[in-house]
Design a protein around this motif. Sequence first.
Motif, mmCIF file in Angstrom:
data_model
loop_
_atom_site.group_PDB
_atom_site.id
_atom_site.type_symbol
_atom_site.label_atom_id
_atom_site.label_comp_id
_atom_site.label_asym_id
_atom_site.label_seq_id
_atom_site.Cartn_x
_atom_site.Cartn_y
_atom_site.Cartn_z
ATOM 1 N N GLY A 115 4.411 8.041 14.229
ATOM 2 C CA GLY A 115 3.794 7.668 15.481
ATOM 3 C C GLY A 115 3.029 6.365 15.476
ATOM 4 O O GLY A 115 2.866 5.729 16.518
ATOM 5 N N GLY A 116 2.538 5.939 14.308
ATOM 6 C CA GLY A 116 1.721 4.736 14.232
ATOM 7 C C GLY A 116 2.440 3.574 13.580
ATOM 8 O O GLY A 116 3.662 3.580 13.424
ATOM 9 N N ASN A 117 1.647 2.557 13.207
ATOM 10 C CA ASN A 117 2.185 1.384 12.537
ATOM 11 C C ASN A 117 2.741 1.760 11.165
ATOM 12 O O ASN A 117 2.064 2.436 10.393
ATOM 13 C CB ASN A 117 1.095 0.325 12.393
ATOM 14 C CG ASN A 117 1.600 -0.925 11.710
ATOM 15 O OD1 ASN A 117 2.623 -1.488 12.096
ATOM 16 N ND2 ASN A 117 0.896 -1.351 10.670
ATOM 17 N N CYS A 118 3.945 1.306 10.868
ATOM 18 C CA CYS A 118 4.615 1.731 9.629
ATOM 19 C C CYS A 118 5.331 0.564 8.976
ATOM 20 O O CYS A 118 6.045 -0.199 9.637
ATOM 21 C CB CYS A 118 5.615 2.843 9.943
ATOM 22 S SG CYS A 118 6.585 3.412 8.535
ATOM 23 N N GLN A 119 5.154 0.434 7.653
ATOM 24 C CA GLN A 119 5.881 -0.545 6.845
ATOM 25 C C GLN A 119 6.675 0.215 5.793
ATOM 26 O O GLN A 119 6.121 1.066 5.097
ATOM 27 C CB GLN A 119 4.928 -1.523 6.163
ATOM 28 C CG GLN A 119 5.626 -2.522 5.243
ATOM 29 C CD GLN A 119 4.651 -3.366 4.429
ATOM 30 O OE1 GLN A 119 3.433 -3.154 4.483
ATOM 31 N NE2 GLN A 119 5.166 -4.317 3.656
ATOM 32 N N THR A 120 7.967 -0.072 5.679
ATOM 33 C CA THR A 120 8.780 0.553 4.638
ATOM 34 C C THR A 120 9.298 -0.520 3.698
ATOM 35 O O THR A 120 9.645 -1.626 4.141
ATOM 36 C CB THR A 120 9.966 1.334 5.228
ATOM 37 O OG1 THR A 120 10.816 0.441 5.951
ATOM 38 C CG2 THR A 120 9.477 2.438 6.158
ATOM 39 N N VAL A 121 9.349 -0.190 2.407
ATOM 40 C CA VAL A 121 9.798 -1.134 1.385
ATOM 41 C C VAL A 121 10.763 -0.416 0.447
ATOM 42 O O VAL A 121 10.407 0.615 -0.145
ATOM 43 C CB VAL A 121 8.615 -1.695 0.568
ATOM 44 C CG1 VAL A 121 9.117 -2.682 -0.492
ATOM 45 C CG2 VAL A 121 7.586 -2.362 1.479
ATOM 46 N N LEU A 122 11.968 -0.947 0.302
ATOM 47 C CA LEU A 122 12.966 -0.416 -0.622
ATOM 48 C C LEU A 122 13.036 -1.365 -1.812
ATOM 49 O O LEU A 122 13.398 -2.538 -1.661
ATOM 50 C CB LEU A 122 14.323 -0.309 0.073
ATOM 51 C CG LEU A 122 15.426 0.434 -0.676
ATOM 52 C CD1 LEU A 122 15.049 1.895 -0.921
ATOM 53 C CD2 LEU A 122 16.739 0.358 0.106
ATOM 54 N N LEU A 123 12.675 -0.871 -2.983
ATOM 55 C CA LEU A 123 12.548 -1.706 -4.173
ATOM 56 C C LEU A 123 13.827 -1.700 -4.997
ATOM 57 O O LEU A 123 14.352 -0.637 -5.347
ATOM 58 C CB LEU A 123 11.389 -1.206 -5.044
ATOM 59 C CG LEU A 123 9.983 -1.263 -4.423
ATOM 60 C CD1 LEU A 123 8.978 -0.594 -5.346
ATOM 61 C CD2 LEU A 123 9.578 -2.702 -4.147
ATOM 62 N N ASP A 124 14.323 -2.875 -5.340
ATOM 63 C CA ASP A 124 15.466 -2.989 -6.237
ATOM 64 C C ASP A 124 15.056 -2.650 -7.669
ATOM 65 O O ASP A 124 13.883 -2.759 -8.044
ATOM 66 C CB ASP A 124 16.022 -4.418 -6.205
ATOM 67 C CG ASP A 124 16.676 -4.759 -4.876
ATOM 68 O OD1 ASP A 124 17.253 -3.846 -4.256
ATOM 69 O OD2 ASP A 124 16.600 -5.935 -4.468
ATOM 70 N N ASP A 125 16.043 -2.228 -8.477
ATOM 71 C CA ASP A 125 15.809 -1.929 -9.895
ATOM 72 C C ASP A 125 14.682 -0.928 -10.076
ATOM 73 O O ASP A 125 13.830 -1.054 -10.960
ATOM 74 C CB ASP A 125 15.494 -3.209 -10.673
ATOM 75 C CG ASP A 125 16.601 -4.244 -10.555
ATOM 76 O OD1 ASP A 125 17.782 -3.862 -10.680
ATOM 77 O OD2 ASP A 125 16.296 -5.428 -10.331
ATOM 78 N N CYS A 126 14.674 0.088 -9.246
ATOM 79 C CA CYS A 126 13.613 1.101 -9.282
ATOM 80 C C CYS A 126 14.221 2.438 -8.910
ATOM 81 O O CYS A 126 15.039 2.535 -7.998
ATOM 82 C CB CYS A 126 12.500 0.712 -8.306
ATOM 83 S SG CYS A 126 11.135 1.901 -8.228
ATOM 84 N N ARG A 127 13.771 3.503 -9.612
ATOM 85 C CA ARG A 127 14.280 4.841 -9.354
ATOM 86 C C ARG A 127 13.201 5.681 -8.655
ATOM 87 O O ARG A 127 12.681 5.243 -7.638
ATOM 88 C CB ARG A 127 14.764 5.455 -10.663
ATOM 89 C CG ARG A 127 15.869 4.616 -11.336
ATOM 90 C CD ARG A 127 16.444 5.294 -12.569
ATOM 91 N NE ARG A 127 15.456 5.603 -13.591
ATOM 92 C CZ ARG A 127 14.973 4.708 -14.457
ATOM 93 N NH1 ARG A 127 15.365 3.451 -14.425
ATOM 94 N NH2 ARG A 127 14.083 5.060 -15.369
ATOM 95 N N HIS A 128 12.885 6.846 -9.182
ATOM 96 C CA HIS A 128 12.028 7.803 -8.472
ATOM 97 C C HIS A 128 10.538 7.608 -8.735
ATOM 98 O O HIS A 128 9.719 8.273 -8.107
ATOM 99 C CB HIS A 128 12.441 9.232 -8.845
ATOM 100 C CG HIS A 128 11.811 10.297 -7.993
ATOM 101 N ND1 HIS A 128 11.992 10.369 -6.620
ATOM 102 C CD2 HIS A 128 10.988 11.331 -8.313
ATOM 103 C CE1 HIS A 128 11.325 11.406 -6.146
ATOM 104 N NE2 HIS A 128 10.707 12.000 -7.144
#
Length: 259
Positions: A223-236
Amino acid sequence: MTHREFIEIAGARLEYQLLQPQGSTGPTLVLLHEGLGSLELWKDFPTQLAEYCGSPVLIYSRQGYGRSSPVRLPRALDYLSVAGPDELGRVLDSLALGQVVLLGHSDGASIALAYAARRDPRVSGVVVLAPHVDVEQASVEGVRRTVNAYARGDLRERLRAYHGENLDGAFRGWSETWLHPAFAKWNLHQALPCIQVPLLAIQGRDDEFATPAQLQTIACEVGGNCQTVLLDDCRHFPQNQARDRVLTLVAGFMAKLPR
Protein backbone atom coordinates in the motif's frame (compact mmCIF):
# COMPACT_ATOMS: atom_id res chain seq x y z
CA MET A 1 30.21 -16.46 22.71
CA THR A 2 27.46 -13.97 21.90
CA HIS A 3 26.34 -11.89 24.87
CA ARG A 4 22.62 -12.41 25.39
CA GLU A 5 19.90 -11.46 27.81
CA PHE A 6 16.46 -12.98 28.34
CA ILE A 7 12.90 -11.70 28.58
CA GLU A 8 9.81 -13.54 29.75
CA ILE A 9 6.87 -13.22 27.35
CA ALA A 10 3.57 -15.09 27.58
CA GLY A 11 5.17 -17.96 29.48
CA ALA A 12 8.18 -18.21 27.16
CA ARG A 13 11.77 -17.16 27.77
CA LEU A 14 13.31 -15.47 24.73
CA GLU A 15 16.98 -14.68 24.23
CA TYR A 16 17.81 -11.25 22.85
CA GLN A 17 20.64 -8.79 22.32
CA LEU A 18 20.32 -5.01 22.01
CA LEU A 19 23.24 -3.30 20.28
CA GLN A 20 23.56 0.43 20.96
CA PRO A 21 26.70 1.86 19.35
CA GLN A 22 27.96 5.12 20.79
CA GLY A 23 26.10 8.00 19.21
CA SER A 24 23.43 5.79 17.63
CA THR A 25 20.18 7.58 16.88
CA GLY A 26 16.86 7.09 15.16
CA PRO A 27 14.59 4.05 15.19
CA THR A 28 15.82 0.67 16.39
CA LEU A 29 16.35 -1.95 13.70
CA VAL A 30 14.57 -5.13 14.82
CA LEU A 31 15.98 -8.25 13.14
CA LEU A 32 13.71 -11.23 12.46
CA HIS A 33 15.57 -14.40 11.56
CA GLU A 34 14.75 -17.03 8.93
CA GLY A 35 13.04 -20.36 9.45
CA LEU A 36 16.18 -22.14 10.66
CA GLY A 37 17.82 -19.05 12.15
CA SER A 38 18.48 -17.67 15.60
CA LEU A 39 20.15 -14.76 17.33
CA GLU A 40 23.62 -16.26 16.84
CA LEU A 41 23.05 -17.29 13.21
CA TRP A 42 23.00 -13.62 12.21
CA LYS A 43 26.71 -13.78 13.17
CA ASP A 44 28.44 -10.40 12.71
CA PHE A 45 25.80 -8.85 10.46
CA PRO A 46 23.94 -7.04 13.30
CA THR A 47 27.14 -5.43 14.57
CA GLN A 48 28.09 -4.23 11.10
CA LEU A 49 24.55 -3.04 10.48
CA ALA A 50 24.50 -1.01 13.70
CA GLU A 51 27.81 0.62 12.90
CA TYR A 52 26.97 1.26 9.24
CA CYS A 53 23.55 2.77 9.90
CA GLY A 54 24.39 4.44 13.23
CA SER A 55 21.25 2.87 14.70
CA PRO A 56 20.45 0.59 17.63
CA VAL A 57 19.81 -3.02 16.60
CA LEU A 58 17.70 -5.61 18.41
CA ILE A 59 18.13 -9.32 17.67
CA TYR A 60 16.11 -12.10 19.30
CA SER A 61 15.43 -15.79 18.84
CA ARG A 62 11.77 -16.61 18.40
CA GLN A 63 10.27 -19.26 20.66
CA GLY A 64 11.53 -22.67 19.59
CA TYR A 65 14.86 -21.35 18.27
CA GLY A 66 18.34 -20.80 19.64
CA ARG A 67 18.38 -20.65 23.44
CA SER A 68 14.77 -19.48 23.73
CA SER A 69 12.08 -21.69 25.24
CA PRO A 70 10.93 -24.71 23.20
CA VAL A 71 7.66 -24.53 21.28
CA ARG A 72 4.90 -27.09 21.08
CA LEU A 73 4.58 -28.86 17.72
CA PRO A 74 2.99 -28.91 15.26
CA ARG A 75 3.04 -25.19 14.61
CA ALA A 76 -0.17 -23.61 13.38
CA LEU A 77 -0.08 -23.22 9.61
CA ASP A 78 -0.72 -19.48 9.98
CA TYR A 79 2.29 -19.07 12.27
CA LEU A 80 4.03 -16.58 9.96
CA SER A 81 1.04 -14.26 9.83
CA VAL A 82 -0.42 -14.71 13.33
CA ALA A 83 1.74 -16.24 16.09
CA GLY A 84 5.03 -14.79 14.81
CA PRO A 85 3.69 -11.21 14.60
CA ASP A 86 1.90 -11.63 17.95
CA GLU A 87 5.22 -12.58 19.54
CA LEU A 88 6.98 -9.63 17.88
CA GLY A 89 4.42 -7.21 19.32
CA ARG A 90 5.00 -8.62 22.81
CA VAL A 91 8.77 -8.23 22.37
CA LEU A 92 8.36 -4.56 21.41
CA ASP A 93 6.09 -4.04 24.42
CA SER A 94 8.35 -5.86 26.88
CA LEU A 95 11.46 -3.92 25.87
CA ALA A 96 9.52 -0.63 25.72
CA LEU A 97 10.93 0.24 22.33
CA GLY A 98 9.97 3.47 20.60
CA GLN A 99 10.17 3.80 16.84
CA VAL A 100 11.45 0.71 15.04
CA VAL A 101 12.32 -0.48 11.56
CA LEU A 102 11.64 -4.17 11.02
CA LEU A 103 14.28 -6.13 9.09
CA GLY A 104 13.31 -9.71 8.35
CA HIS A 105 14.95 -12.49 6.38
CA SER A 106 12.94 -15.23 4.62
CA ASP A 107 10.32 -16.47 7.15
CA GLY A 108 11.28 -13.49 9.31
CA ALA A 109 10.51 -11.24 6.34
CA SER A 110 7.01 -12.72 6.16
CA ILE A 111 6.54 -11.98 9.87
CA ALA A 112 7.80 -8.42 9.38
CA LEU A 113 5.34 -7.82 6.52
CA ALA A 114 2.43 -9.33 8.44
CA TYR A 115 3.21 -7.17 11.48
CA ALA A 116 3.60 -4.00 9.40
CA ALA A 117 0.13 -4.64 8.00
CA ARG A 118 -1.22 -4.22 11.55
CA ARG A 119 -0.16 -0.55 11.34
CA ASP A 120 1.53 -0.35 14.74
CA PRO A 121 2.51 3.35 14.93
CA ARG A 122 5.91 2.36 16.32
CA VAL A 123 6.90 0.86 12.93
CA SER A 124 8.59 3.52 10.79
CA GLY A 125 9.64 1.24 7.94
CA VAL A 126 10.28 -2.32 6.83
CA VAL A 127 13.23 -4.05 5.13
CA VAL A 128 12.76 -7.59 3.87
CA LEU A 129 15.48 -9.93 2.58
CA ALA A 130 14.46 -12.95 0.47
CA PRO A 131 10.79 -12.48 1.43
CA HIS A 132 7.93 -14.96 1.05
CA VAL A 133 4.43 -13.63 0.44
CA ASP A 134 3.01 -16.89 -0.90
CA VAL A 135 4.09 -20.49 -1.45
CA GLU A 136 5.94 -21.22 -4.70
CA GLN A 137 7.01 -24.59 -6.01
CA ALA A 138 10.60 -23.34 -5.77
CA SER A 139 10.10 -22.86 -2.04
CA VAL A 140 8.72 -26.35 -1.51
CA GLU A 141 11.54 -27.90 -3.53
CA GLY A 142 14.11 -25.92 -1.57
CA VAL A 143 12.65 -27.14 1.71
CA ARG A 144 12.71 -30.75 0.47
CA ARG A 145 16.40 -30.42 -0.45
CA THR A 146 17.08 -29.06 3.03
CA VAL A 147 15.21 -31.95 4.65
CA ASN A 148 17.39 -34.39 2.72
CA ALA A 149 20.55 -32.60 3.86
CA TYR A 150 19.29 -32.69 7.45
CA ALA A 151 18.59 -36.44 7.20
CA ARG A 152 22.16 -37.04 6.01
CA GLY A 153 23.42 -35.43 9.19
CA ASP A 154 25.71 -32.69 7.88
CA LEU A 155 23.22 -29.85 8.20
CA ARG A 156 21.89 -31.26 11.46
CA GLU A 157 25.32 -31.10 13.08
CA ARG A 158 25.98 -27.55 11.85
CA LEU A 159 22.67 -26.33 13.26
CA ARG A 160 23.10 -28.10 16.61
CA ALA A 161 25.64 -25.50 17.74
CA TYR A 162 23.05 -22.76 17.35
CA HIS A 163 19.85 -24.42 18.56
CA GLY A 164 20.97 -26.94 21.16
CA GLU A 165 17.96 -28.75 22.59
CA ASN A 166 15.68 -26.80 20.24
CA LEU A 167 17.30 -28.36 17.19
CA ASP A 168 14.68 -30.90 16.14
CA GLY A 169 11.78 -28.67 17.15
CA ALA A 170 13.14 -25.74 15.14
CA PHE A 171 13.72 -27.88 12.08
CA ARG A 172 10.44 -29.76 12.24
CA GLY A 173 8.44 -26.62 13.01
CA TRP A 174 9.82 -25.04 9.84
CA SER A 175 9.96 -27.97 7.42
CA GLU A 176 6.69 -29.66 8.40
CA THR A 177 4.85 -26.37 8.04
CA TRP A 178 6.22 -25.60 4.57
CA LEU A 179 5.65 -29.17 3.35
CA HIS A 180 2.11 -29.50 4.74
CA PRO A 181 -0.32 -29.76 1.80
CA ALA A 182 -2.67 -27.17 3.32
CA PHE A 183 0.13 -24.63 3.67
CA ALA A 184 0.11 -24.22 -0.11
CA LYS A 185 -2.82 -21.82 0.37
CA TRP A 186 -0.98 -19.54 2.82
CA ASN A 187 -0.23 -16.03 1.57
CA LEU A 188 -0.02 -12.35 2.54
CA HIS A 189 -2.06 -10.95 -0.34
CA GLN A 190 -4.67 -9.41 1.95
CA ALA A 191 -2.00 -7.97 4.25
CA LEU A 192 0.21 -6.22 1.71
CA PRO A 193 -2.22 -3.40 0.80
CA CYS A 194 -2.41 -2.52 4.51
CA ILE A 195 1.30 -1.69 4.68
CA GLN A 196 1.57 2.09 4.48
CA VAL A 197 5.13 2.68 5.78
CA PRO A 198 8.18 2.76 3.46
CA LEU A 199 9.34 -0.68 2.38
CA LEU A 200 12.61 -1.98 0.93
CA ALA A 201 12.52 -5.53 -0.49
CA ILE A 202 15.78 -7.25 -1.49
CA GLN A 203 16.21 -10.66 -3.13
CA GLY A 204 19.02 -12.57 -4.79
CA ARG A 205 18.49 -13.36 -8.44
CA ASP A 206 19.66 -16.94 -7.78
CA ASP A 207 17.53 -17.47 -4.65
CA GLU A 208 17.08 -21.23 -4.34
CA PHE A 209 13.92 -20.88 -2.22
CA ALA A 210 11.91 -18.39 -4.29
CA THR A 211 11.62 -16.65 -7.64
CA PRO A 212 11.63 -12.90 -8.44
CA ALA A 213 7.83 -13.14 -8.53
CA GLN A 214 7.97 -12.46 -4.78
CA LEU A 215 9.35 -8.96 -5.39
CA GLN A 216 6.91 -8.36 -8.22
CA THR A 217 3.96 -9.24 -6.01
CA ILE A 218 5.19 -6.97 -3.23
CA ALA A 219 5.72 -4.06 -5.64
CA CYS A 220 2.22 -4.48 -7.10
CA GLU A 221 0.26 -5.06 -3.90
CA VAL A 222 1.90 -3.08 -1.08
CA GLY A 223 0.00 0.00 0.00
CA GLY A 224 2.85 2.44 0.62
CA ASN A 225 6.11 3.54 -0.96
CA CYS A 226 8.11 0.49 -2.04
CA GLN A 227 11.59 -0.12 -3.46
CA THR A 228 12.56 -3.57 -4.75
CA VAL A 229 16.11 -4.67 -5.56
CA LEU A 230 17.11 -7.92 -7.31
CA LEU A 231 20.78 -8.64 -6.65
CA ASP A 232 22.98 -10.45 -9.16
CA ASP A 233 25.35 -13.21 -7.96
CA CYS A 234 23.28 -13.69 -4.82
CA ARG A 235 21.16 -16.56 -3.52
CA HIS A 236 18.92 -16.83 -0.44
CA PHE A 237 21.12 -14.98 2.06
CA PRO A 238 21.71 -11.43 0.78
CA GLN A 239 23.04 -10.32 4.17
CA ASN A 240 25.91 -12.79 3.73
CA GLN A 241 26.30 -13.17 -0.03
CA ALA A 242 25.93 -9.47 -0.94
CA ARG A 243 26.62 -7.83 2.40
CA ASP A 244 28.22 -4.59 1.23
CA ARG A 245 25.35 -3.94 -1.15
CA VAL A 246 22.77 -4.77 1.53
CA LEU A 247 24.42 -2.50 4.09
CA THR A 248 24.48 0.36 1.59
CA LEU A 249 20.83 -0.16 0.66
CA VAL A 250 19.64 -0.37 4.26
CA ALA A 251 21.66 2.67 5.35
CA GLY A 252 20.23 4.67 2.44
CA PHE A 253 16.73 3.54 3.34
CA MET A 254 17.20 4.50 6.99
CA ALA A 255 18.59 7.91 6.07
CA LYS A 256 15.40 8.77 4.15
CA LEU A 257 13.01 7.94 6.98
CA PRO A 258 11.46 10.83 8.94
CA ARG A 259 13.35 11.51 12.15
